[in-house]
Design a protein around this motif. Structure first.
Motif, mmCIF file in Angstrom:
data_model
loop_
_atom_site.group_PDB
_atom_site.id
_atom_site.type_symbol
_atom_site.label_atom_id
_atom_site.label_comp_id
_atom_site.label_asym_id
_atom_site.label_seq_id
_atom_site.Cartn_x
_atom_site.Cartn_y
_atom_site.Cartn_z
ATOM 1 N N LEU A 97 0.566 -0.543 0.098
ATOM 2 C CA LEU A 97 -0.198 -0.339 -0.040
ATOM 3 C C LEU A 97 1.092 1.102 -0.040
ATOM 4 C CD1 LEU A 97 -3.523 0.401 1.567
ATOM 5 C CD2 LEU A 97 -1.857 2.142 1.808
ATOM 6 N N THR A 98 1.059 2.153 -1.052
ATOM 7 C CA THR A 98 0.883 3.274 -1.063
ATOM 8 C C THR A 98 1.022 4.829 -1.355
ATOM 9 O OG1 THR A 98 1.185 3.182 -2.986
ATOM 10 C CG2 THR A 98 3.694 1.874 -2.175
ATOM 11 N N SER A 99 1.242 5.254 -1.117
ATOM 12 C CA SER A 99 1.099 6.879 -1.594
ATOM 13 C C SER A 99 0.865 7.602 -2.853
ATOM 14 C CB SER A 99 1.413 8.449 -0.475
ATOM 15 O OG SER A 99 2.867 8.489 -1.564
ATOM 16 N N PRO A 100 0.712 8.732 -3.616
ATOM 17 C CA PRO A 100 0.744 7.959 -4.773
ATOM 18 C C PRO A 100 1.938 8.765 -5.444
ATOM 19 C CG PRO A 100 -1.408 9.181 -4.400
ATOM 20 C CD PRO A 100 -0.696 8.991 -3.490
ATOM 21 N N GLY A 101 2.823 9.666 -4.707
ATOM 22 C CA GLY A 101 3.622 10.133 -4.358
ATOM 23 C C GLY A 101 3.613 11.081 -5.435
#
Length: 167
Positions: A97-101
């Protein structure tokens, strides 16, 4: 097969397609959970592999001025993984799970509506150049940007690529 004229952008075929987020498997079951926690579910991919199921999810803040940190990702991961394991009927899963960056390329035009208030740049095929602005709104056909006080709309067929602007 898509019969639209193919445009080559830096050597690759490119155009912006709109794919309703609710057509992504299990998105509609997971989005309310993520939203109730104060976040936006941007993307969800479920990829069966030989011995496990790989899940890839991207979350963003509801407030475009706020960034997503490790604690945010951890909180959503702990709530979302059990939901997906129940939906899939299996516990042999791996989830990232990540942020959009800050360097996110927007691949699905449906994402524009999720990032209202965010500064982006789009490659306008009509002028063969980047256009920058703040997302005012988006629907199934077009995107509206505030380009320095002037509102401009762009049909998705005219957008080859879109990226966040670096802050």
């Amino acid at each position: 097969m898509d019969l639209r004229k193919q445009v080559f952008f830096f050597g690759t075929e490119s155009w912006m397609d709109y794919v309703d987020l609710n057509t992504i498997p299990h998105y509609s079951e997971c989005e309310p959970l993520v939203r109730s926690m104060g976040y936006v579910l941007v993307d969800l991919k479920i990829i069966p592999q030989k011995t496990t199921v790989k899940i890839s999810a991207v979350i963003a803040s509801k407030d475009p001025a706020k960034t997503i940190g490790v604690e945010d990702c951890s909180k959503v991961h702990h709530a979302l993984l059990p939901r997906l394991e129940a939906l899939l009927g299996r516990d042999d899963t791996y989830m990232e799970l990540t942020s959009p960056g800050t360097d996110r390329n927007i691949k699905n035009a449906a994402e524009f509506a999720l990032f209202k208030g965010t500064e982006i740049r789009v490659w306008d095929k009509n002028v063969s150049d980047w256009v920058s602005g703040t997302i005012l709104g988006a629907d199934k056909d077009s995107l509206t940007l505030d380009c320095g006080g002037e509102n401009k709309s762009y049909k998705y067929d005219d957008i080859a690529k879109a990226k966040f602007l670096h802050s």
